[in-house]
Design a protein around this motif. Structure first.
Motif, short mmCIF file in Angstrom:
data_model
loop_
_atom_site.label_atom_id
_atom_site.label_comp_id
_atom_site.label_asym_id
_atom_site.label_seq_id
_atom_site.Cartn_x
_atom_site.Cartn_y
_atom_site.Cartn_z
N PRO A 183 0.83 -1.21 0.00
CA PRO A 183 0.00 0.00 0.00
C PRO A 183 0.86 1.26 0.00
O PRO A 183 1.87 1.34 0.72
N THR A 184 0.51 2.24 -0.82
CA THR A 184 1.27 3.49 -0.91
C THR A 184 0.31 4.68 -0.96
O THR A 184 -0.91 4.51 -1.13
N ASP A 185 0.86 5.87 -0.91
CA ASP A 185 0.06 7.10 -0.98
C ASP A 185 -0.01 7.61 -2.42
O ASP A 185 0.05 8.81 -2.67
N VAL A 186 -0.17 6.70 -3.38
CA VAL A 186 -0.13 7.07 -4.79
C VAL A 186 -1.18 8.11 -5.15
O VAL A 186 -0.96 8.97 -6.01
N GLU A 187 -2.34 8.08 -4.49
CA GLU A 187 -3.40 9.07 -4.75
C GLU A 187 -3.97 9.63 -3.45
O GLU A 187 -5.15 9.97 -3.38
N ARG A 195 -7.97 13.08 -1.30
CA ARG A 195 -7.43 12.51 -2.53
C ARG A 195 -6.46 13.49 -3.18
O ARG A 195 -6.69 14.70 -3.20
N ALA A 196 -5.36 12.95 -3.71
CA ALA A 196 -4.33 13.79 -4.34
C ALA A 196 -4.17 13.39 -5.79
O ALA A 196 -4.70 12.37 -6.26
N ARG A 197 -3.40 14.19 -6.55
CA ARG A 197 -3.14 13.88 -7.95
C ARG A 197 -2.28 12.61 -8.02
O ARG A 197 -1.29 12.48 -7.32
N ARG A 198 -2.68 11.72 -8.89
CA ARG A 198 -1.99 10.44 -9.01
C ARG A 198 -0.55 10.65 -9.51
O ARG A 198 -0.32 11.31 -10.52
N GLY A 199 0.41 10.07 -8.80
CA GLY A 199 1.81 10.11 -9.22
C GLY A 199 2.41 11.50 -9.22
O GLY A 199 3.31 11.80 -10.00
#
Length: 583
Positions: A183-187, A195-199
């Motif tokens: 699991p990562t904070d990818v988004e 929610r954040a911008r992917r990548g």
């Protein structure tokens, strides 16, 4: 006189043979001649009685009968021994309790381990191995990973070999992939929980490497980047492109077919060898979506040629999209003619598309760099969702952009003399083991749809031709190429830390290559015309003060590759290759 035959008693000796005969024992009996027969003995039969006895008995086996019975006995013994050996083969459940195999189950899964166990058991049933060797044989059959892909040593001399996965990832990128596998904070923005911008961090790293780009976006490969641009900017409209840039990108996929599949129409201008800016200007109209410039990255046209540069097309009133293909972000001294993203953007290109797994040295992905409004249009198009990259690609890309030099970058700048010295050390050690090997100068190439026709001086191990197949099918597969009847293991794309593995693979392949042993090493600093014009052998020497001129690029018609010729394709008339590299 009455002749009587008295049966022999048990334990009595036959008067003719001295062997004991059956029958009960008893007291001594008088004979007709007045003598006394000892107890437990019998009179010897005479005359007709002997014949009568022989008539009722079988003759003893003789000659061939004895041999046949002996052979049958031996076969019976062997059969019994084989049956006994098969009974001693460990059961599958017993083998799976072996600590080594149970650990393999945790790593590889029970299906793969059971398959190896059954193969080992079958070898024991056929007598190939002993029953007690089954556990070790099963361990030897286990794959390195649960996946089907096998790591290979790329000794083809093609730095970016499509059939071998193109660019090898750096150690930093591999570590980043491993960290991102969970699991990562990818988004996800961890401080706020929203929610954040992917990548976002990978995109920021790409933007930092190409500051002339107003914005950047990443999709899953280079062709996808071009498809997204055509779909978002020119569906139902015209894309203007030179006839000399209507290329095939490999494996039968052709650029015109790719673009037409998006719903765009192609407007071809110019000729195969000459296209000017005026040719583009003559067809620009209200139905034009954009002008496309494609770098012919897997072939060259020389002679009477002309092509319009991006800077000449920026005043036509429509976006100019440049597909540089190879993924070079900035100019490279070793590849002065190769287009790069920064130069094209500074020349006025509205959008540049490229691959991430070529000269950039990263994972497979498609890069889009250009004007902010165009990039935003592309990134918000519905097709962008279908083409987006996963977290592992983003992790590898960011580590490639921010980490140490990639293996591709190191291979591009490798010192040919150092490569020759490495080849010489390897050849000396292998020749001491009786292997027919010599260190030779040779020419490598970029490959992978980059820098076509650019020679890269290199060095290789030259081995007899049968080594090519033996090395490809070894426990550590090594892929080389064939030139002038020899198998060359080019060191340009082989990291120096892999030299020992390469040498071990050659030693392991020697028995299967069926070559006669030789007794001495051939120095790496001499020339041998029997191999090639730039090979090293015992017939001359290279003066360090007067190094040889860079070798001419090899003629594809003279190549007999096992993986690819330097231009990435098999030559006319060459023997069929087992793996071909295309752009």
């Amino acid at each position: 006189m009455d002749q009587r035959v008295t049966p022999r008693t048990a334990g009595a000796a036959d008067e003719r043979t001295g062997t004991a005969g059956p029958g009960p024992t008893g007291p001594a009996h008088p004979r007709d001649d007045g003598t006394t027969r000892p107890a437990g003995t019998a009179d010897a039969p005479h005359g007709g009685d002997r014949s009568a006895r022989r008539a009722g008995t079988a003759d003893a086996p003789r000659g061939g009968e004895r041999s046949e019975r002996s052979a049958q006995g031996e076969r019976s013994e062997r059969s019994a021994e084989g049956a006994d050996a098969r009974r001693r083969i460990p059961r599958t459940d017993v083998l799976l309790r072996d600590p080594r195999l149970s650990a393999a189950v945790e790593r590889l899964g029970v299906r793969l381990v059971k398959s190896a166990v059954r193969q080992a058991q079958n070898r024991a049933r056929t007598g190939d191995i002993r029953p007690e060797q089954v556990p070790d044989a099963a361990l030897a059959l286990l794959p390195g990973t649960a996946g089907g892909l096998r790591p290979v040593i790329n000794a083809t001399g093609v730095l970016l070999h499509t059939n071998l996965g193109r660019a090898p990832l750096s150690a930093a990128a591999r570590q980043a992939v491993q960290e991102a596998a969970g699991p990562t904070d990818v988004e996800l923005e961890l401080p706020t929980g929203v929610r954040a911008r992917r990548g976002r961090s990978a995109l920021a790293a790409l933007h930092e490497r190409v500051p002339s780009a107003g914005a950047v976006h990443v999709v899953n490969n280079g062709a996808a980047a071009l498809v997204l641009a055509a779909t978002a900017l020119a569906a139902g409209r015209e894309i203007v492109v030179s006839r000399g840039e209507m290329v095939e990108i490999g494996d039968g996929f052709r650029l015109p077919d790719l673009l037409v599949s998006t719903g765009a129409r192609l407007r071809e201008v110019g000729t195969t060898n000459r296209t000017t800016a005026a040719d583009y200007a003559d067809v620009i109209g209200p139905d034009t979506g954009f002008v496309l410039k494609v770098h012919p990255s897997n072939f060259r046209i020389t002679g009477f040629t002309k092509s319009a540069e991006a800077a000449e097309l920026t005043g036509l009133g429509v976006p100019v999209v440049v597909d540089i293909g190879s993924g070079l972000l900035a100019p490279h001294p070793a590849l002065p003619a190769e287009p790069d993203a920064d130069t094209q953007l500074r020349a006025g290109a509205a959008l540049v598309t490229a691959s991430g797994d070529k000269l950039l040295g990263g994972p497979q992905c498609g890069l889009l760099l250009g004007a902010p409004d165009l990039v935003r249009t592309l990134s918000r198009h519905p097709l962008a969702r279908a083409l987006r990259v996963d977290k592992l690609t983003l992790a590898a890309l960011e580590a490639t952009l921010t980490g140490p030099p990639t293996p591709t970058a190191l291979a591009l700048t490798a010192d040919p003399d150092r490569l020759l010295a490495r080849a010489g050390r390897l050849a000396t050690g292998l020749a001491a083991d009786g292997i027919d090997v010599r260190a030779v100068r040779c020419t490598a190439t970029v490959g992978g749809g980059g820098a076509p026709g650019v020679p890269l001086p290199s060095a290789a191990l030259s081995l007899p031709e049968p080594y090519a197949a033996a090395l490809r099918t070894g426990r550590v597969p090594v892929v080389g190429r064939l030139e002038t009847g020899r198998c060359l293991l080019d060191l340009r794309a082989v990291p120096e830390q892999d030299d020992e593995r390469l040498g071990q693979a050659v030693r392991a392949a020697a028995p299967r290559a069926s070559t006669p042993p030789v007794g001495s090493a051939v120095p790496a600093d001499s020339t041998d015309s029997s191999a090639s014009s730039d090979s090293t052998g015992a017939k001359g020497s290279v003066d360090p003060a007067d190094p040889p001129d860079p070798p001419d690029p090899p003629d594809p018609a003279d190549q007999q590759p096992t993986a690819s010729a330097p231009d990435g394709r098999p030559a006319e008339g060459a023997r069929p290759v087992r793996a071909t590299e295309e752009g």
